[in-house]
Design a protein around this motif. Sequence first.
Motif, short mmCIF file in Angstrom:
data_model
loop_
_atom_site.label_atom_id
_atom_site.label_comp_id
_atom_site.label_asym_id
_atom_site.label_seq_id
_atom_site.Cartn_x
_atom_site.Cartn_y
_atom_site.Cartn_z
N VAL A 17 0.83 -1.20 0.00
CA VAL A 17 0.00 0.00 0.00
C VAL A 17 0.87 1.26 0.00
O VAL A 17 0.62 2.21 -0.76
N LEU A 18 1.90 1.28 0.84
CA LEU A 18 2.82 2.42 0.87
C LEU A 18 3.57 2.56 -0.44
O LEU A 18 3.82 3.68 -0.92
N GLN A 19 3.94 1.43 -1.03
CA GLN A 19 4.64 1.47 -2.31
C GLN A 19 3.78 2.09 -3.39
O GLN A 19 4.24 2.92 -4.19
N GLN A 337 -13.65 -2.37 -5.14
CA GLN A 337 -13.64 -1.75 -3.80
C GLN A 337 -12.34 -2.07 -3.06
O GLN A 337 -11.79 -1.21 -2.36
N ILE A 338 -11.83 -3.29 -3.21
CA ILE A 338 -10.56 -3.66 -2.58
C ILE A 338 -9.43 -2.82 -3.13
O ILE A 338 -8.59 -2.29 -2.39
N ALA A 339 -9.40 -2.66 -4.45
CA ALA A 339 -8.34 -1.88 -5.09
C ALA A 339 -8.37 -0.43 -4.63
O ALA A 339 -7.33 0.17 -4.35
N PHE A 343 -5.18 1.06 -2.65
CA PHE A 343 -4.22 1.75 -3.50
C PHE A 343 -4.59 3.17 -3.90
O PHE A 343 -3.79 3.84 -4.56
N ALA A 344 -5.77 3.66 -3.52
CA ALA A 344 -6.15 5.02 -3.89
C ALA A 344 -5.59 6.01 -2.87
O ALA A 344 -6.34 6.67 -2.13
N HIS A 345 -4.27 6.10 -2.81
CA HIS A 345 -3.60 7.00 -1.87
C HIS A 345 -2.36 7.59 -2.55
O HIS A 345 -1.79 6.99 -3.45
N GLY A 346 -1.95 8.75 -2.09
CA GLY A 346 -0.70 9.34 -2.57
C GLY A 346 -0.70 9.57 -4.05
O GLY A 346 -1.54 10.29 -4.61
N ALA A 347 0.24 8.90 -4.75
CA ALA A 347 0.42 9.11 -6.19
C ALA A 347 -0.68 8.46 -7.02
O ALA A 347 -0.75 8.71 -8.23
N ALA A 352 -7.43 5.75 -10.94
CA ALA A 352 -6.31 4.94 -11.41
C ALA A 352 -6.36 3.51 -10.87
O ALA A 352 -5.67 2.63 -11.39
N THR A 353 -7.18 3.27 -9.83
CA THR A 353 -7.26 1.92 -9.26
C THR A 353 -8.37 1.08 -9.87
O THR A 353 -8.44 -0.12 -9.60
#
Length: 517
Positions: A17-19, A337-339, A343-347, A352-353
Amino acid sequence: MAAGTVVSRVTGLIRQVLQAAALGTGLLATTYNQANTVPTSLYFLLIGGALNSVLVPQLVRARTEDSDGGMAFEQRLVTLVLCVLGLGAVLATWAAPEIISIYQQDTPTTHDAFELTVVFARFLLPQIFFYGVFSIFGQVLNARNRFGAMMWTPVLNNVVLITMFGLYLGMMTTPENVSDITSAQVRLLGIGTTLALALQAIALIPYAHASGFRLRPSFHWRGAGLRKSMNAARWTLLFVLANLVASTVVTRLASAADAALPNDGVGYTAYSYAQQIWMLPQSIVTVSLVTALLPRMSRAAAERRLDDLRADLSRALRVSGVVIVPAAFFFVAFGPQIAQLLFAHGAADAAATVPLGHMLQAFGLGLVPFSAQYLLLRGFYAFEDTCTPFRMALWISGMNIVLAVVCHLLLPPRWAVTGMAAAYALSYAVGLLLTALRLRKRTEGLLDGRRICRTYAKLTASSTCAGATGWLIARLCSHNLTSVASLAAGGIAMALLFILLARLLRVGELRSLPRLG
């Protein structure tokens, strides 16, 4: 073992997730992810596949039959593995541009991405050696029936990577394009990633020492009994090569989608993230089962106790199915919803997810044949038969390549890689059927097929009803609740209904799962 694997996978998920927050899901992320995949692929090609599949039975046999308890064989094997992978890491780092060119085209429009991938690869390719250190010491421990350390030490790797990506996000401006990343950011990612794996590998050495193993390099390889291991390993090498060819084709085609839509998250990074999430249940349940069962199955095969071997395979398939089948339907029901949640954070923003979520749905039901086929192959490895798994890999990889090329040619870039995810799942469904037929012949009897099919039919019926109900509840809740709350409501409803239906259908394996250890 399962507890260690769960903690490892949870921390790995946090790292992922951070990546994604740091690098996004587009072309920039692909440069790092592709470079980070290459060491793993080359390690398995050089010797990793043989370590994981062939050499555990050899180590068990040596400890049982050799007068010294297999110590001399272990010393020679460990020395050989470390020498091969040390040399391989040096040569691969030197040939980084040529290796990356296999996965990615160097064109005027993608030149910056290609060069950045090569730079990352030079930092990351030394991981080949550390993968070897981790695996060979882990197999030494497994041969002594000590499984916990190999499951827990990856947590150390994930903690280092979590710290690294946290520093990246907290101290530096997050780049959006390949040309925006700085040399300092590249060094942080490259050195930090390799250091994390090095610490994971070195952490196993004290555990091996505590088990009674003392590393004393031995170069007396001739006449040491390694020839039999290498002969068996050649088929495993071909098995790995077949899978590597298929994954390379998919990577190259997915990279083309990235090049066409560099900021839309429709290519290789989205595919690899979806695949990693999809494989989590299999990694936690099936891999733990295989690690514990393979030494026991190898002894049963050596002693011709075929009924015991078949019973172990049947129980492993049925018990793992209690987790694998509902997990597959969960991904189909809640992929987008999982994506977005992860992953809908930061960049990476929510839009995009969306392709990543669709890829997770496309992989979905393929988790069932993927996990089952992984288990059945260990039946062949227990007999030290590595030729048949290679033949199965040829069928699966060939079908995967053909379907991936069809998706690339016929579908627009937005949907091409989603189609490749579905092709991967379909290939393993065909592979499972072929593998089951061959193993039935190899074990000279039925594989408890009726009981297995009956259990999976009940699990499928329970998962279908529960998944549809959970999806409907999540859809209704989405009008009044946040996406996280609606996903939680749907997921909890699905889990509770699945357990209820499985109990009503008398799925006995549901009760045996907590007692698996």
